[in-house]
Design a protein around this motif. Structure first.
Motif, PDB file in Angstrom:
ATOM      1  N   VAL A   1       0.818  -1.280   0.117  1.00 39.62           N
ATOM      2  CA  VAL A   1      -0.061   0.086   0.009  1.00 39.62           C
ATOM      3  C   VAL A   1       1.019   1.274   0.195  1.00 39.62           C
ATOM      4  O   VAL A   1       1.790   1.455   0.949  1.00 39.62           O
ATOM      5  CB  VAL A   1      -0.928   0.029   1.284  1.00 39.62           C
ATOM      6  CG1 VAL A   1      -1.848   1.080   1.142  1.00 39.62           C
ATOM      7  CG2 VAL A   1      -1.757  -1.234   1.248  1.00 39.62           C
ATOM      8  N   LYS A   2       0.690   2.209  -1.036  1.00 34.23           N
ATOM      9  CA  LYS A   2       1.555   3.236  -1.297  1.00 34.23           C
ATOM     10  C   LYS A   2       0.662   4.524  -1.100  1.00 34.23           C
ATOM     11  O   LYS A   2      -0.451   4.499  -1.645  1.00 34.23           O
ATOM     12  CB  LYS A   2       2.332   3.277  -2.261  1.00 34.23           C
ATOM     13  CG  LYS A   2       3.296   2.034  -2.183  1.00 34.23           C
ATOM     14  CD  LYS A   2       4.128   2.061  -3.624  1.00 34.23           C
ATOM     15  CE  LYS A   2       5.033   1.013  -3.734  1.00 34.23           C
ATOM     16  NZ  LYS A   2       5.871   0.923  -5.122  1.00 34.23           N
TER      17      LYS A   2
ATOM     18  N   LYS B   1       3.453   0.751   2.969  1.00 33.55           N
ATOM     19  CA  LYS B   1       3.319  -0.412   4.111  1.00 33.55           C
ATOM     20  C   LYS B   1       2.725  -1.551   3.441  1.00 33.55           C
ATOM     21  O   LYS B   1       2.431  -1.466   2.189  1.00 33.55           O
ATOM     22  CB  LYS B   1       2.373   0.244   5.088  1.00 33.55           C
ATOM     23  CG  LYS B   1       2.830   1.382   5.756  1.00 33.55           C
ATOM     24  CD  LYS B   1       2.282   1.725   7.051  1.00 33.55           C
ATOM     25  CE  LYS B   1       2.895   2.822   7.926  1.00 33.55           C
ATOM     26  NZ  LYS B   1       2.222   3.072   9.301  1.00 33.55           N
ATOM     27  N   TYR B   2       2.404  -2.765   4.430  1.00 34.03           N
ATOM     28  CA  TYR B   2       2.011  -3.816   3.900  1.00 34.03           C
ATOM     29  C   TYR B   2       0.894  -4.270   4.825  1.00 34.03           C
ATOM     30  O   TYR B   2       0.749  -4.348   5.771  1.00 34.03           O
ATOM     31  CB  TYR B   2       3.201  -4.823   4.164  1.00 34.03           C
ATOM     32  CG  TYR B   2       4.279  -4.552   3.000  1.00 34.03           C
ATOM     33  CD1 TYR B   2       4.644  -5.192   1.760  1.00 34.03           C
ATOM     34  CD2 TYR B   2       5.450  -3.940   3.705  1.00 34.03           C
ATOM     35  CE1 TYR B   2       5.610  -4.549   1.025  1.00 34.03           C
ATOM     36  CE2 TYR B   2       6.607  -3.581   3.052  1.00 34.03           C
ATOM     37  CZ  TYR B   2       6.694  -3.850   1.790  1.00 34.03           C
ATOM     38  OH  TYR B   2       7.734  -3.669   0.665  1.00 34.03           O
ATOM     39  N   ARG B   3      -0.275  -4.503   3.711  1.00 33.65           N
ATOM     40  CA  ARG B   3      -1.635  -4.883   4.406  1.00 33.65           C
ATOM     41  C   ARG B   3      -1.656  -6.478   4.278  1.00 33.65           C
ATOM     42  O   ARG B   3      -1.492  -7.124   3.388  1.00 33.65           O
ATOM     43  CB  ARG B   3      -2.520  -3.916   3.532  1.00 33.65           C
ATOM     44  CG  ARG B   3      -3.877  -4.258   3.932  1.00 33.65           C
ATOM     45  CD  ARG B   3      -4.872  -3.662   3.361  1.00 33.65           C
ATOM     46  NE  ARG B   3      -6.152  -3.273   4.073  1.00 33.65           N
ATOM     47  CZ  ARG B   3      -7.501  -2.647   3.282  1.00 33.65           C
ATOM     48  NH1 ARG B   3      -7.131  -1.857   2.374  1.00 33.65           N
ATOM     49  NH2 ARG B   3      -8.330  -2.600   4.139  1.00 33.65           N
TER      50      ARG B   3
ATOM     51  N   ASP C   1       4.726  -2.057   9.050  1.00 35.14           N
ATOM     52  CA  ASP C   1       5.559  -1.042   8.280  1.00 35.14           C
ATOM     53  C   ASP C   1       6.643  -1.931   7.414  1.00 35.14           C
ATOM     54  O   ASP C   1       7.196  -1.631   6.453  1.00 35.14           O
ATOM     55  CB  ASP C   1       6.483  -0.485   9.233  1.00 35.14           C
ATOM     56  CG  ASP C   1       5.629   0.532  10.210  1.00 35.14           C
ATOM     57  OD1 ASP C   1       4.661   1.159   9.463  1.00 35.14           O
ATOM     58  OD2 ASP C   1       5.753   0.865  11.277  1.00 35.14           O
ATOM     59  N   THR C   2       6.998  -3.144   7.792  1.00 33.73           N
ATOM     60  CA  THR C   2       7.794  -3.906   7.115  1.00 33.73           C
ATOM     61  C   THR C   2       7.405  -5.097   6.423  1.00 33.73           C
ATOM     62  O   THR C   2       6.188  -5.593   6.991  1.00 33.73           O
ATOM     63  CB  THR C   2       9.047  -4.507   7.935  1.00 33.73           C
ATOM     64  OG1 THR C   2       8.599  -5.378   8.980  1.00 33.73           O
ATOM     65  CG2 THR C   2       9.476  -3.218   8.402  1.00 33.73           C
ATOM     66  N   LEU C   3       7.535  -5.820   5.250  1.00 32.56           N
ATOM     67  CA  LEU C   3       7.263  -6.915   4.723  1.00 32.56           C
ATOM     68  C   LEU C   3       7.211  -8.081   5.534  1.00 32.56           C
ATOM     69  O   LEU C   3       6.349  -8.943   5.894  1.00 32.56           O
ATOM     70  CB  LEU C   3       7.814  -7.313   3.456  1.00 32.56           C
ATOM     71  CG  LEU C   3       7.468  -8.601   2.673  1.00 32.56           C
ATOM     72  CD1 LEU C   3       6.086  -8.343   2.424  1.00 32.56           C
ATOM     73  CD2 LEU C   3       8.379  -8.684   1.444  1.00 32.56           C
ATOM     74  N   GLN C   4       8.278  -8.106   6.532  1.00 31.97           N
ATOM     75  CA  GLN C   4       8.701  -9.222   7.458  1.00 31.97           C
ATOM     76  C   GLN C   4       7.451  -9.579   8.472  1.00 31.97           C
ATOM     77  O   GLN C   4       7.118 -10.539   8.696  1.00 31.97           O
ATOM     78  CB  GLN C   4       9.989  -9.159   8.041  1.00 31.97           C
ATOM     79  CG  GLN C   4      10.343 -10.533   8.738  1.00 31.97           C
ATOM     80  CD  GLN C   4      10.324 -11.893   7.858  1.00 31.97           C
ATOM     81  OE1 GLN C   4      10.906 -11.655   6.933  1.00 31.97           O
ATOM     82  NE2 GLN C   4       9.628 -12.769   8.297  1.00 31.97           N
ATOM     83  N   GLU C   5       7.018  -8.140   8.893  1.00 31.73           N
ATOM     84  CA  GLU C   5       6.103  -8.320  10.195  1.00 31.73           C
ATOM     85  C   GLU C   5       4.912  -8.866   9.593  1.00 31.73           C
ATOM     86  O   GLU C   5       4.255  -9.352  10.074  1.00 31.73           O
ATOM     87  CB  GLU C   5       6.039  -6.681  10.536  1.00 31.73           C
ATOM     88  CG  GLU C   5       6.953  -6.262  11.299  1.00 31.73           C
ATOM     89  CD  GLU C   5       6.988  -5.017  11.831  1.00 31.73           C
ATOM     90  OE1 GLU C   5       7.221  -4.383  12.960  1.00 31.73           O
ATOM     91  OE2 GLU C   5       6.420  -4.187  10.908  1.00 31.73           O
TER      92      GLU C   5
END
Length: 440
Positions: free
Chosen positions: A11-12, A25-27, A46-50
């Motif tokens: 998401v940008k 961010k990553y949804r 905030d991060t892809l890993q999360e």
């Protein structure tokens, strides 16, 4: 850049502040059904890993829950199957009873096949009737507590929508309480006499249970213990006292004479003069008709026993005019086909609304015989029940008197009783056996 895992999207957007800083961010958005219930997650990271960690954690928890739920359902199903095998519900025994006691009956005639269908219909109604579930795990302790608590629980059950089909109860769960509940439920829809017939079949079923499993040998039949007040006056409550008036008789007979199919009139008049049931007269064969000896030999009877019906003059004239065009039978109608035609006719004439049914021709035949015997002898025609039962082929004299003759207006003489005293019989049924009347 490699493709994102399924369930994760990038998401940008730009901040609305003066800096117009770009955000990325990553949804994580996933929706599943677990045990029929929707379970979903919709979060930003905030991060892809999360995002990946969250997705994996969700899948792990959902999978564990699903497996646990599946195991629980499987265990419940195993318990149900085990319980069914060790202690089947009433519906199982109803099916067994029908297979062994009903389906094995002769099916040669229309009457026999109709009787089998009627019994099966009774049992279908019985097992599908829903009654309050007194064995429910929540309610049962309250009912067993007794006192005011039990009364309140019973009241709540009666008004509750939580009911259980009678066929789902186990035999050992059915007491007179369940039978009373069944009666109350059925009385909402049918007359007392109909409920009484249904109880007869329930009683027969419980009488038969001991022959299916030894554990039922000591279980009392719950039907005889039911609350008799619930079905008090069951006979008089459903009694249809309608009688054909001269005006209605004229209307009916005129309509019959104009009916396109002459068989409808012939069948109706033969019943009017001789008291035949429709299941007896419609399938009649020529080999059963003995015009020279003035009688008809019946084999398809309600009691299952053959009987003779003597032919009166008017009936003989009808029989002599019937063309022999239907092979070995007098009429081409089936019992159901005739019933449909006759019922539609009296419906159109307004007689059905008044209470008239084809069976009432039998009542008229008895009434006419009582009247004519009284006129011919100068005595009370009602005192000739033995003679009337012989003429119409009615097997049981007491039933004839109870259901027909005793419903007629009373008269004054007692000639039949005097005859019985002279012969030395106290029982009318015994006297009937000595009165094989011949009509030439």
């Amino acid at each position: 850049m490699s493709a994102l895992p399924r369930g994760i999207t990038s998401v940008k957007w730009k901040n609305t502040t003066k800096s117009k800083e770009k955000q990325n961010k990553y949804r994580v958005r996933v929706q599943k059904k677990v045990d029929g219930q929707p379970v979903k997650i919709d979060q930003l990271f905030d991060t892809l890993q999360e995002a990946i960690d969250c997705l994996n954690d969700f899948k792990s928890k959902a999978g564990t829950y699903l497996l646990t739920t599946l195991e629980k359902h499987q265990e419940e199903e195993r318990k149900k199957i085990s319980d069914f095998i060790s202690s089947p519900p009433l519906s199982f025994y109803i099916k067994k009873y029908i297979e062994e006691k009903v389906e094995t009956r002769p099916k040669d005639t229309q009457t026999q096949r109709r009787n089998i269908s009627t019994i099966k219909s009774f049992f279908n109604t019985i097992q599908n009737t829903k009654i309050p579930d007194t064995k429910d795990s929540v309610v049962s302790p309250l009912l067993n507590a007794g006192g005011l608590l039990s009364l309140m629980a019973n009241k709540a059950l009666e008004s509750s929508d939580s009911k259980r089909p009678f066929g789902e109860f186990k035999p050992q769960e059915v007491s007179y309480i369940e039978i009373n509940a069944y009666i109350k439920e059925r009385l909402k829809y049918v007359k007392k006499i109909s409920v009484s017939r249904e109880l007869t079949f329930i009683k027969k079923l419980f009488d038969q249970l001991k022959n299916y499993d030894t554990k039922f040998k000591g279980i009392p039949n719950p039907v005889p213990e039911h609350d008799k007040e619930l079905l008090v006056n069951r006979d008089t409550a459903s009694k249809n006292s309608y009688r054909l008036s001269n005006e209605d008789k004229e209307t009916l007979f005129e309509a019959l004479s104009k009916y396109p199919n002459w068989e409808l009139e012939a069948i109706s008049l033969l019943s009017y003069y001789c008291g035949f049931r429709r299941s007896e007269i419609v399938p009649l064969k020529w080999e059963q008709v003995h015009l020279e000896e003035n009688y008809i030999q019946l084999y398809q009877t309600k009691s299952g026993h053959p009987r003779k019906v003597y032919i009166l003059k008017e009936a003989k004239e009808i029989l002599e005019k019937i063309p022999r065009t239907n092979g070995d039978r007098l009429f081409s109608y089936t019992v159901l086909g005739f019933s449909g035609s006759f019922d539609k006719l009296i419906e159109n004439l307004g007689l059905r609304k008044k209470g008239f049914r084809f069976h009432f021709f039998r009542r008229e035949a008895i009434s006419n015989l009582v009247f004519n015997l009284g006129q011919a002898t100068g005595t009370n025609g009602a005192d000739f029940s033995i003679l009337i039962s012989e003429l119409l082929g009615i097997d049981n004299v007491r039933t004839l008197e109870k259901n027909h003759i005793n419903q007629l207006p009373p008269t004054q003489l007692t000639s039949q009783q005097e005859v019985m005293k002279s012969i030395g019989h106290n029982n009318k049924q015994t006297t009937k056996r000595y009165s094989r009347i011949k009509i030439r």
